[in-house]
Scaffold this motif. Structure first.
Motif, short mmCIF file in Angstrom:
data_model
loop_
_atom_site.label_atom_id
_atom_site.label_comp_id
_atom_site.label_asym_id
_atom_site.label_seq_id
_atom_site.Cartn_x
_atom_site.Cartn_y
_atom_site.Cartn_z
N GLU A 1 0.77 -1.08 -0.38
CA GLU A 1 0.40 0.18 0.32
C GLU A 1 0.76 1.01 0.48
O GLU A 1 1.93 1.46 0.52
CB GLU A 1 -0.77 -0.13 1.10
CG GLU A 1 -2.01 -0.69 0.97
CD GLU A 1 -2.77 -0.83 0.13
OE1 GLU A 1 -3.24 0.10 -0.27
OE2 GLU A 1 -3.26 -2.12 -0.63
N VAL A 2 0.50 2.33 -1.10
CA VAL A 2 0.94 3.58 -0.76
C VAL A 2 1.29 3.88 0.29
O VAL A 2 2.39 4.65 1.24
CB VAL A 2 0.05 4.51 -1.60
CG1 VAL A 2 1.16 5.68 -1.30
CG2 VAL A 2 0.20 4.03 -2.86
N ASP A 3 0.74 4.09 1.90
CA ASP A 3 0.45 4.72 2.72
C ASP A 3 1.90 4.26 3.68
O ASP A 3 2.60 4.27 4.79
CB ASP A 3 -0.48 4.25 3.80
CG ASP A 3 -1.86 5.27 3.50
OD1 ASP A 3 -1.68 6.21 3.33
OD2 ASP A 3 -2.37 4.95 4.42
N ALA A 4 1.79 2.51 3.32
CA ALA A 4 3.60 1.52 3.84
C ALA A 4 4.97 2.33 2.61
O ALA A 4 5.41 2.20 3.65
CB ALA A 4 2.99 0.24 3.77
N LEU A 5 4.73 2.42 1.80
CA LEU A 5 5.73 2.85 1.32
C LEU A 5 6.07 4.39 1.84
O LEU A 5 7.00 4.77 1.67
CB LEU A 5 5.50 2.91 -0.27
CG LEU A 5 5.23 1.62 -1.10
CD1 LEU A 5 4.36 1.87 -2.65
CD2 LEU A 5 6.30 0.89 -1.02
N ASN A 6 5.18 5.31 1.64
CA ASN A 6 5.51 6.95 2.42
C ASN A 6 5.78 6.39 3.83
O ASN A 6 6.41 6.61 3.67
CB ASN A 6 3.85 7.72 2.58
CG ASN A 6 3.59 7.89 0.74
OD1 ASN A 6 4.92 7.88 -0.11
ND2 ASN A 6 2.71 7.81 0.48
N ALA A 7 5.50 5.73 4.39
CA ALA A 7 6.11 5.76 5.79
C ALA A 7 7.77 5.34 5.90
O ALA A 7 8.14 6.15 6.57
CB ALA A 7 5.28 4.56 6.37
N ALA A 8 7.70 4.37 4.67
CA ALA A 8 9.57 3.71 5.04
C ALA A 8 9.94 4.74 4.21
O ALA A 8 11.25 5.33 4.86
CB ALA A 8 9.44 2.65 3.85
N ALA B 1 13.81 10.06 4.07
CA ALA B 1 13.89 11.60 3.15
C ALA B 1 14.33 12.60 5.07
O ALA B 1 15.48 13.07 5.14
CB ALA B 1 12.77 12.30 2.88
N ALA B 2 13.93 12.01 5.95
CA ALA B 2 14.73 13.24 7.34
C ALA B 2 15.46 12.56 7.55
O ALA B 2 16.49 13.13 7.86
CB ALA B 2 13.68 12.46 8.40
N GLY C 1 16.15 15.82 4.36
CA GLY C 1 16.23 16.47 6.18
C GLY C 1 16.08 17.09 7.28
O GLY C 1 16.03 17.89 8.30
N GLY C 2 14.39 17.44 6.52
CA GLY C 2 13.46 17.82 6.78
C GLY C 2 12.86 17.11 7.87
O GLY C 2 12.08 15.86 7.76
N THR C 3 11.50 17.27 8.86
CA THR C 3 10.82 16.73 9.13
C THR C 3 8.67 16.45 7.79
O THR C 3 8.14 16.49 8.76
CB THR C 3 10.06 16.76 10.88
OG1 THR C 3 10.19 18.44 10.36
CG2 THR C 3 11.70 16.61 11.43
N GLY C 4 8.98 17.68 7.66
CA GLY C 4 7.60 18.62 6.36
C GLY C 4 7.41 17.17 5.76
O GLY C 4 8.02 15.89 5.78
N GLY C 5 6.87 17.18 4.85
CA GLY C 5 6.28 16.68 3.58
C GLY C 5 5.33 16.24 3.39
O GLY C 5 4.68 16.19 4.91
#
Length: 190
Positions: free
Chosen positions: A39-46, A51-52, A156-160
């Motif tokens: 699922e996209v949510d799982a990919l995005n969590a990884a 990125a951070a 390096g950010g916490t956003g996204g």
């Protein structure tokens, strides 16, 4: 199965934006296209943690080359100041594999590059700062010729936005892709 690609865009990308193959924003492919049922949510969590944990990557456009089976695709090769691009690629691939994504078709001869497009390109001598990561879904159900941004993060950010929608904030010191056919990438201010 859905098909995705992980890129370092040269211009800000916004989750849920779509584009045709011809309008693909200038980018450096970090992980080539892969198919998965994850699922996209799982990919995005990884990828949020990838990125951070990364920093913006200064890089130079070093020379042009021709890619593709017929050597008919103009690209500009990119080199960073160290091994930051291959290292970020390895971290991203490991994070995806931890989510059970099969990357069995990934290249072992990774050559960072930016493909020239009708709407713009980078040129030898350009200095870039690759400062964001984006996950793009290819060939979504609506059509077979579009990409859709499903995750976008500053390095390096916490956003996204990681799939939640909305802009990811002001980024990008390496803007590119204006509408004129001969427009080059803009160099960051010195």
């Amino acid at each position: 199965m859905a098909r995705f690609v992980l890129v370092l865009p040269l211009e800000p990308l916004v989750v849920n934006d779509t584009f045709t193959v011809a309008q693909w924003p200038l980018h450096l492919t970090l992980v080539e296209p892969f198919e998965t049922d994850v699922e996209v949510d799982a990919l995005n969590a990884a990828l949020t943690s990838v990125a951070a944990g990364a920093k913006p990557i200064p890089a130079d456009v070093v020379e042009d080359a021709m890619f593709g089976p017929r050597k008919n695709i103009l690209v500009s090769l990119v080199r960073d100041d160290g091994d930051a691009l291959p290292a970020l690629r390895a971290v991203a691939m490991a994070a995806l594999r931890e989510r059970a994504v099969d990357l069995g078709h990934s290249r072992t001869d990774y050559r960072p590059h930016i493909t020239a497009k009708q709407h713009g390109r980078v040129r030898e001598g350009d200095r870039l700062v690759l400062d964001s990561l984006a996950l793009v879904r290819l060939r979504p159900p609506e059509t077979s010729h579009h990409g859709r941004i499903v995750g976008s993060w500053p390095l390096g950010g916490t956003g996204g936005t990681g799939g939640t929608g909305g802009a990811r904030g002001a980024r990008g010191t390496a803007a590119a892709g204006a509408s004129a056919p001969e427009t080059d990438a803009k160099r960051p201010p010195t």
